[in-house]
Design a protein around this motif. Structure first.
Motif, mmCIF file in Angstrom:
data_model
loop_
_atom_site.group_PDB
_atom_site.id
_atom_site.type_symbol
_atom_site.label_atom_id
_atom_site.label_comp_id
_atom_site.label_asym_id
_atom_site.label_seq_id
_atom_site.Cartn_x
_atom_site.Cartn_y
_atom_site.Cartn_z
ATOM 1 N N ASP A 8 34.149 47.624 44.504
ATOM 2 C CA ASP A 8 33.381 47.394 43.275
ATOM 3 C C ASP A 8 33.174 45.899 43.000
ATOM 4 O O ASP A 8 32.811 45.510 41.891
ATOM 5 C CB ASP A 8 34.051 48.075 42.083
ATOM 6 N N LEU B 160 33.510 52.017 48.353
ATOM 7 C CA LEU B 160 34.441 52.037 47.213
ATOM 8 C C LEU B 160 34.587 50.651 46.582
ATOM 9 O O LEU B 160 35.028 50.525 45.444
ATOM 10 C CB LEU B 160 35.837 52.505 47.670
ATOM 11 N N ARG C 42 41.137 49.253 44.944
ATOM 12 C CA ARG C 42 40.559 50.414 45.640
ATOM 13 C C ARG C 42 41.255 50.704 46.962
ATOM 14 O O ARG C 42 40.767 51.494 47.761
ATOM 15 C CB ARG C 42 39.062 50.173 45.878
#
Ligand code: SF4
Ligand code: SF4
Length: 134
Positions: A30, A28, A84
Motif C-alpha cells: 500500500d 498487497l 503487509r
C-alpha cells in the motif's frame, strides 16, 4: 521516479513474471514507505524500496535499470517491519534473476583490481559472484 503507466500486455507479463519468481503478492503493497524508512543502505540507492515495489506493480521494466535491485542486501529489515508482511528482497532477487538470465553480469572478475582480490574475504567474493553473475 515511478511513473504512471497504462497497463499493456508487456507490462502485465512483466508484473506476473516478477510475482511468480518472488512468490510475493506485490499488489498487497500500500506504499506506506516503512520499508524505505528502515533500509540501512537507502542512501546508496537510486530509488527507494517502496518505489521499486511501485514500479513492479505498474509493470514498469525500467525498474531493471535501477541500482536498487542490485544493492538490496537481503538484510530483511524491511520484511520484519512491513505491515503487509511483504519481502522486498525477494522482489529484488526476482528482478536480478530476470536480468541474469539474459546472460548479464553485474560484476566482472577481470575488472576487480588484484590488490582488492587479495584482500577481500573469499566468502564475500563467492557470494557476490553467485548473486551478481549469470
Ligand atoms: S513496508 Fe510493505 S506495504 Fe509498506 S511500502 Fe514497503 S513493501 Fe509496501
Ligand atoms: S532487505 Fe533490501 S530493501 Fe529491505 S531493508 Fe534490507 S537492503 Fe533494504
Amino acid at each position: 521516479m515511478p511513473k504512471k503507466l497504462l497497463l499493456n500486455d508487456k507490462s502485465v507479463d512483466f508484473f506476473k513474471k516478477v510475482s511468480e519468481l518472488s512468490g510475493e503478492v506485490i499488489t498487497l503493497c500500500d506504499q506506506c514507505g516503512t520499508c524505505s524508512g528502515g533500509c540501512p543502505i537507502i542512501d546508496e540507492m537510486d530509488i527507494s524500496p517502496s518505489q521499486l515495489m511501485r514500479m513492479v506493480m505498474l509493470g514498469d521494466e525500467e525498474v531493471m535499470d535501477t541500482k536498487t535491485m542490485w544493492l538490496c542486501a537481503t538484510c530483511n529489515t524491511c520484511t520484519v517491519r512491513c505491515p503487509r508482511e511483504l519481502d522486498v528482497s525477494k522482489v529484488a532477487e526476482a528482478l536480478r534473476q530476470i536480468k541474469l538470465r539474459q546472460s548479464f553480469d553485474k560484476i566482472n572478475i577481470d575488472k576487480i583490481p588484484k590488490e582488492d582480490l587479495k584482500e577481500l574475504p573469499q566468502i564475500a567474493l563467492v557470494g557476490a559472484f553467485r548473486r551478481l553473475t549469470s
